[in-house]
Each structure stands twice: as structure tokens, then as C-alpha cells.
Design a protein around this motif. Structure first.
Motif, PDB file in Angstrom:
ATOM      1  N   SER A 265       0.839  -1.199   0.000  1.00 54.19           N
ATOM      2  CA  SER A 265       0.000   0.000   0.000  1.00 54.19           C
ATOM      3  C   SER A 265       0.870   1.243   0.000  1.00 54.19           C
ATOM      4  O   SER A 265       2.085   1.184   0.254  1.00 54.19           O
ATOM      5  N   VAL A 266       0.239   2.366  -0.289  1.00 53.14           N
ATOM      6  CA  VAL A 266       0.950   3.638  -0.345  1.00 53.14           C
ATOM      7  C   VAL A 266       1.417   4.072   1.042  1.00 53.14           C
ATOM      8  O   VAL A 266       2.470   4.699   1.193  1.00 53.14           O
ATOM      9  N   ASP A 267       0.665   3.739   2.082  1.00 50.82           N
ATOM     10  CA  ASP A 267       0.973   4.248   3.429  1.00 50.82           C
ATOM     11  C   ASP A 267       1.932   3.348   4.219  1.00 50.82           C
ATOM     12  O   ASP A 267       2.144   3.556   5.411  1.00 50.82           O
ATOM     13  N   GLY A 268       2.521   2.335   3.578  1.00 51.47           N
ATOM     14  CA  GLY A 268       3.504   1.498   4.242  1.00 51.47           C
ATOM     15  C   GLY A 268       2.947   0.280   4.942  1.00 51.47           C
ATOM     16  O   GLY A 268       3.702  -0.525   5.479  1.00 51.47           O
ATOM     17  N   SER A 269       1.629   0.133   4.944  1.00 48.22           N
ATOM     18  CA  SER A 269       1.011  -1.030   5.573  1.00 48.22           C
ATOM     19  C   SER A 269       0.848  -2.159   4.563  1.00 48.22           C
ATOM     20  O   SER A 269       0.980  -1.964   3.351  1.00 48.22           O
ATOM     21  N   VAL A 270       0.575  -3.360   5.076  1.00 48.94           N
ATOM     22  CA  VAL A 270       0.298  -4.524   4.240  1.00 48.94           C
ATOM     23  C   VAL A 270      -1.123  -4.992   4.537  1.00 48.94           C
ATOM     24  O   VAL A 270      -1.469  -5.253   5.692  1.00 48.94           O
ATOM     25  N   HIS A 271      -1.947  -5.063   3.500  1.00 50.73           N
ATOM     26  CA  HIS A 271      -3.338  -5.492   3.645  1.00 50.73           C
ATOM     27  C   HIS A 271      -3.431  -6.979   3.322  1.00 50.73           C
ATOM     28  O   HIS A 271      -2.847  -7.449   2.348  1.00 50.73           O
ATOM     29  N   VAL A 272      -4.175  -7.703   4.153  1.00 56.44           N
ATOM     30  CA  VAL A 272      -4.260  -9.152   3.997  1.00 56.44           C
ATOM     31  C   VAL A 272      -5.730  -9.575   3.887  1.00 56.44           C
ATOM     32  O   VAL A 272      -6.561  -9.167   4.713  1.00 56.44           O
ATOM     33  N   TRP A 273      -6.030 -10.387   2.872  1.00 55.79           N
ATOM     34  CA  TRP A 273      -7.379 -10.908   2.661  1.00 55.79           C
ATOM     35  C   TRP A 273      -7.359 -12.430   2.594  1.00 55.79           C
ATOM     36  O   TRP A 273      -6.342 -13.028   2.231  1.00 55.79           O
ATOM     37  N   ASN A 274      -8.484 -13.032   2.897  1.00 52.37           N
ATOM     38  CA  ASN A 274      -8.692 -14.442   2.608  1.00 52.37           C
ATOM     39  C   ASN A 274      -8.985 -14.562   1.115  1.00 52.37           C
ATOM     40  O   ASN A 274      -9.970 -13.999   0.631  1.00 52.37           O
ATOM     41  N   ALA A 275      -8.128 -15.281   0.395  1.00 49.31           N
ATOM     42  CA  ALA A 275      -8.238 -15.334  -1.065  1.00 49.31           C
ATOM     43  C   ALA A 275      -9.496 -16.033  -1.536  1.00 49.31           C
ATOM     44  O   ALA A 275     -10.025 -15.721  -2.610  1.00 49.31           O
TER      45      ALA A 275
END
Length: 321
Positions: A265-275
Motif C-alpha cells: 500500500s501507499v501508506d507502508g502497511s500490508v493489507h491481507v485478505w482471505n483469497a
């Protein structure tokens, strides 16, 4: 940290939520543009806009070696099946692909032919074949043992491409609207399947198969990551992260068990989803001062790497040893 060879990496929402930054490396002076784990998972290689190639030891958590490609520049770096060689695209002089010995920093072979910036480069998971795609609207099939192109496909737009995990087929994404599947043994006959997808305003940046071969991920130059069925092209999920007004390539990656998607992401975080089910599992906080443009999950160890200018290693809390 090592995986169970029989069961593979079995992850859970709880494991994912425990991911923490454990190491930050500051070797680069400019943006890291690509990275790639070795098949054995013990090494990670990165390329950057400062023309540096850096190799990391994932078992020891150390930088192993740094090389320079000042003359040609470096992007889209991939280990071959030998951990002491790599292929990469060029950012200076021309659009030739180069085959590099990491042992002595000498080029073993050149692969000329593209007439535009190379936008996709990937090794076969099973042999010495590799694919490249370019702004010249062609896909080329190569073999490490020959400088001559083994196959040439003219397309209607800029391609992005990926091999399936078995190395038997490859997918090409064209014009942000269709995915074409080719049989490697008869690619000259054209695609055996074409999936047309809803219009995509965000330009496609890359394609990836899930490790189990059932899903295809489309990363974009926007804030959306899409998942489609690899067998019939049915759109399954659309994951939306933070706004990406700069149109950066924010890479996403599957977990080795194909159950989760991790997106930069742009803000340095990592987004995680159940695929599979599509719900957001969590947002992992990394470095708030720079975007996460590159992200890869180790195929053999319970660790992840993310990067912009700095390289960051992640492992679940409690797995540090």
C-alpha cells in the motif's frame, strides 16, 4: 521457521495477524523495483533503481552480497534454477535481457530482440525456459542455453505474463481486459482459452498464479487487486487497499498455501485478505514513511519480504527462532 515438507505451510488468520517486522535493511539509495525468492527459500534477490543487486540469506537474516549493474541498470530480477545465476531486464542502453553469474558478477548470455521496455519477465518453475513481455506488444519465449528467441507472439497491447506452477501453460494479460492461456508445447497455435474480463480502468501491472494453480491474481497500477478462476476466468474477488493516486505498482502475493493475499500500500502497511472467501483478515503496520511496492512470501519458510527503498523481513510473532 522451516515448513513441514509433507503438509506444506499451513496458515491461519491468527498466524497472519501475528506477522511482525523483524529486520530492516537499508543498503539501497533508491527504490527497490523487484525481488525474487530462490525455489529453496533460503535466498532472496532484489534489484533497485540505484543499479544494485542485493542477495539476502533468509535463514540467517543477513545481507549476503551486493553487486552493481551500473552500465545496464537492472529490473525484474529472477533467480534461475541455479542459485548462483539470475536473469534481469535492463533500464539503460537497450531492452536486452541479461543472464548473470552471481558468483563473479559476469554476464553469461544476452537475449536481444525487444524494441521497448520489458514489462514482464518470469522463469519457468520446472526448466530453463523463461518468458518476457514488452511495450513493443510482443511476448517472447526463451531458453537460457540460447540467445535466439524460441517463440514470438504479437499481441494487441502491452502484455503481462506468468507460468502456472507446473510449468505447462502460461497466461498472458493483454490490454487490461483479457487473459489468454497458452500451452507451452503448442503456443504457436495461439491461446487455447481466452477470458474477457470487465473493463479495468486501472492498468494491469502483473499476473500471478496461486501456488496451487487454481487462481490468477491481477495486480494493477491502482488500488485494486483482482482474483479470477484459473480454469474458466470467472472473476472471484476484488480487493481494495489504500488509495493509489500516484498510480504506483503495488505488488501483491499469495501465501504458499494459496489461502491468503498480501498486498502492499501507499501508506507502508500490508493489507491481507482471505483469497477464497474474500474477507479482510487484517492490516499489518510496517514502515509508515514509505510505500510497499514489492512484496513476496517465502515459498519454504514462514517469512515475508516487502520493500520500497528499504528491504523489510516479516515473520509471525513467536517464530523468530
Amino acid at each position: 521457521m522451516e515448513l513441514d515438507e509433507d503438509r506444506g505451510l499451513q496458515m491461519s488468520d491468527d498466524t497472519v495477524r501475528k506477522m511482525r517486522v523483524t529486520k530492516i535493511y537499508r543498503e539501497n539509495t533508491d527504490r527497490i523495483n523487484s525481488m525474487h525468492f530462490s525455489q529453496s527459500g533460503d535466498l532472496l534477490i532484489s534489484s533497485a533503481e540505484d543499479d544494485q543487486i542485493v542477495i539476502y540469506d533468509c535463514e540467517k537474516g543477513l545481507q549476503k552480497r551486493a553487486l552493481n549493474s551500473k552500465k545496464y541498470g537492472v529490473d525484474l530480477i529472477n533467480f534461475t534454477h541455479a542459485k548462483n545465476t539470475a536473469i534481469h531486464s535492463s533500464t539503460k542502453i537497450d531492452d536486452t535481457i541479461r543472464y548473470l553469474s552471481l558468483h563473479d558478477n559476469k554476464y553469461l548470455r544476452y537475449f536481444p530482440g525487444h524494441g521497448g521496455k520489458v514489462t514482464t519477465l518470469c522463469m519457468s518453475p520446472t526448466d530453463d525456459t523463461f518468458l518476457s513481455g514488452s511495450l513493443d506488444k510482443t511476448l517472447r519465449l526463451w531458453d537460457l542455453r540460447s540467445s535466439n528467441c524460441q517463440g514470438l507472439m504479437h499481441l494487441q497491447g502491452k502484455p503481462v505474463a506468468a507460468f502456472d506452477p507446473e510449468g505447462l501453460i502460461f497466461a498472458a494479460g493483454v490490454n487490461n481486459e483479457s487473459i489468454k492461456l497458452y500451452d507451452l508445447r503448442s503456443f504457436d497455435k495461439g491461446p487455447f482459452a481466452t477470458f474477457r474480463l470487465p473493463y479495468e480502468k486501472d492498468q494491469w501491472a502483473s499476473l500471478k498464479f496461486s501456488p496451487d494453480g487454481k487462481l490468477v491474481m491481477i495486480c494493477t497500477f491502482g488500488s485494486v487487486t483482482r482474483i479470477v478462476d484459473a480454469f474458466d476466468g470467472t472473476p472471484l474477488q476484488s480487493f481494495v487497499g489504500t488509495p493509489n493516486v500516484q498510480n504506483l505498482h503495488l505488488e501483491a502475493t499469495f501465501s504458499p498455501d494459496s489461502q491468503y493475499v498480501f498486498s502492499g500500500s501507499v501508506d507502508g502497511s500490508v493489507h491481507v485478505w482471505n483469497a477464497i472467501k474474500g474477507y479482510k483478515v487484517c492490516v499489518l503496520n510496517g514502515n509508515p514513511h514509505e510505500p510497499v511496492g514489492c512484496i513476496q512470501f517465502n515459498p519454504k519458510y514462514m517469512m515475508m519480504a516487502s520493500a520500497h527503498k528499504n528491504m523489510t523481513f516479516w515473520v509471525p510473532h513467536g517464530y523468530e527462532d
